[in-house]
Design a protein around this motif. Sequence first.
Motif, short mmCIF file in Angstrom:
data_model
loop_
_atom_site.label_atom_id
_atom_site.label_comp_id
_atom_site.label_asym_id
_atom_site.label_seq_id
_atom_site.Cartn_x
_atom_site.Cartn_y
_atom_site.Cartn_z
N SER A 173 2.06 3.92 -1.24
CA SER A 173 3.07 4.67 -2.00
C SER A 173 4.48 4.27 -1.58
N ILE A 174 4.70 4.00 -0.27
CA ILE A 174 6.03 3.60 0.16
C ILE A 174 6.41 2.24 -0.42
N GLU A 189 14.31 9.01 1.38
CA GLU A 189 14.67 8.14 2.50
C GLU A 189 14.59 6.67 2.14
N VAL A 190 13.66 6.34 1.23
CA VAL A 190 13.57 4.94 0.80
C VAL A 190 14.85 4.53 0.08
N TYR A 216 -0.05 5.85 2.80
CA TYR A 216 1.40 5.87 3.04
C TYR A 216 2.01 4.54 2.66
N GLY A 262 7.72 17.07 1.74
CA GLY A 262 7.64 15.90 2.61
C GLY A 262 7.65 14.61 1.81
N ILE A 263 6.85 14.58 0.74
CA ILE A 263 6.83 13.37 -0.11
C ILE A 263 8.21 13.14 -0.72
N LYS A 318 11.05 14.00 0.45
CA LYS A 318 11.97 13.52 1.47
C LYS A 318 11.75 12.03 1.76
N GLN A 319 10.46 11.64 1.82
CA GLN A 319 10.15 10.23 2.05
C GLN A 319 10.72 9.36 0.94
N ILE A 320 10.54 9.80 -0.29
CA ILE A 320 11.07 9.03 -1.44
C ILE A 320 12.59 8.88 -1.31
#
Lengths: 229, 271
Positions: free
Chosen positions: A207-208, A69-70, A204, A62-63, A65-67
């Motif tokens: 880190s984002i 996506e940024v 969140y 999940g992390i 994927k988030q990275i």
Amino acid sequence: MRLSPDEIIFWQYGFLKLNATIVFTWALMLVLVVGAFLVTRKLSRDLSRSRWQNLLEILVTGIEKQIAEVGLREARSYLGFLGTLFLFVAAASLATIIPGYEPPTGSLSTTTALALCVLVAVPFFGIADQGLGGYLKSYMEPTFMMLPFNIISEVSRTLALAVRLFGNMMSGAMIIAILLTITPFFFPILMTALGLLTGLVQAYIFSILAAVYIAAATQTRTPKAAPKP
Amino acid sequence: MLIDWFTVGAQVINFLVLVWLLKRFLYRPILDAIDAREQRIAAELADADAKRAEAKQERETFQHKNQAFDAQRAALLAQATDAAKTERARLLDEARHAADALRAKRQEALRQEAEQLNQALLSRTQREVFAIARKTLTDLAGVSLEERLVAVFIERLEAMNGEARDVFGQALETTTEPVRVRSALALPVAQREAIQAALNRRFDAEVSVRFESGPDLIGGIDLSANGQRIGWNLADYLKSLEQGVDELLRTKDQPGAASKPAASGLDDPTP
């Protein structure tokens, strides 16, 4: 009134001291590392796997994927830094349900330390990706007149990171402390639940934002619209 | 002062240590496990794809072989059927030829048998008729057969009608050869003279006569001159009798010869 767990000092010898921030940080580190070790000690590479392994896989992917996506292309090379930021801040927030616990992120010293790490990590990853010249050149985008503004932006956003996290965490703890004196039993529980939510949101956001800064430093050619908090 | 710089430094170090520890104990093993699983799944999928492709190919090969086999079987069957038909036609032909040959042979045998029977009957009849005639004549008249034969010959000569007599008379006039009188046995002188006298009287001339004897006449007298012939003999009777018997046998033969092969069942064989 105590604003920071820094003020609880267990041991001091001149400059050196052991305050609650450091002690709770160590405790969190111990829990995270030992938990990860216990689960990853017997990892399954087959199709069937344990529930804990499943949880950690969901977390890590999940992390990642988030990275991605940024807009960071090689998400895995930033996973160690950004993932640890998230996990540490989130764990610090979640642990507030334990009585007597003081979140280390409620100390401005801790948030400053994390913000400083981001401040150093941004040029570090930027230079690693574009080279020194390419990275420095990004301070003069779109024109050299923007150089001072870019530098101010760099410093101010680091300060903003530190103060935002500190303010949220400190205020959460403080509201609970105040409510406990005014209306014990019911409202503190509600606010603790709210505090858990805000803590995770802050983790969140922190880190984002770090990911967005790193992406801005590394991905100047094809920047991707990043979510703003 | 909210910021304690010693704590900041300690937290920086703590954070960096945590990064390293989590990398070591969390991210790397988890990612490795995920990668290994993904590779394994990809390998299994690829393997399944390969097996499916292989199975498809094998199925196609099998289908082709099956079709070829069917076609070959049909061709062989057709060939065998043709061969059987040809063989059947050949055997039928052979049987028909054999039947025809057998029938012809039997007909020939029958015909020969009939002929032999005919011959035997003829000779037997000749002998019997001759013997009976001789015996009867001898018994009744008390004169020799030859005498009676001569008498009958002379009677016939006398009874010859106008046209026949004229034709014969012309024949006698145109020839220089003597008239030939043939009989089964040599005639005695008295009878020769009676015949001479009868000829002279009938044709009003001195007819020169040469007497001959021939056993083929059996009995009777035969007169011939310059291609014309008058006669009365038993051989003629017997010849007409023989012809009558022949006709009788032939009419008896024909329905029998036609019915026999039909009865054998070989004429119209049905498979």
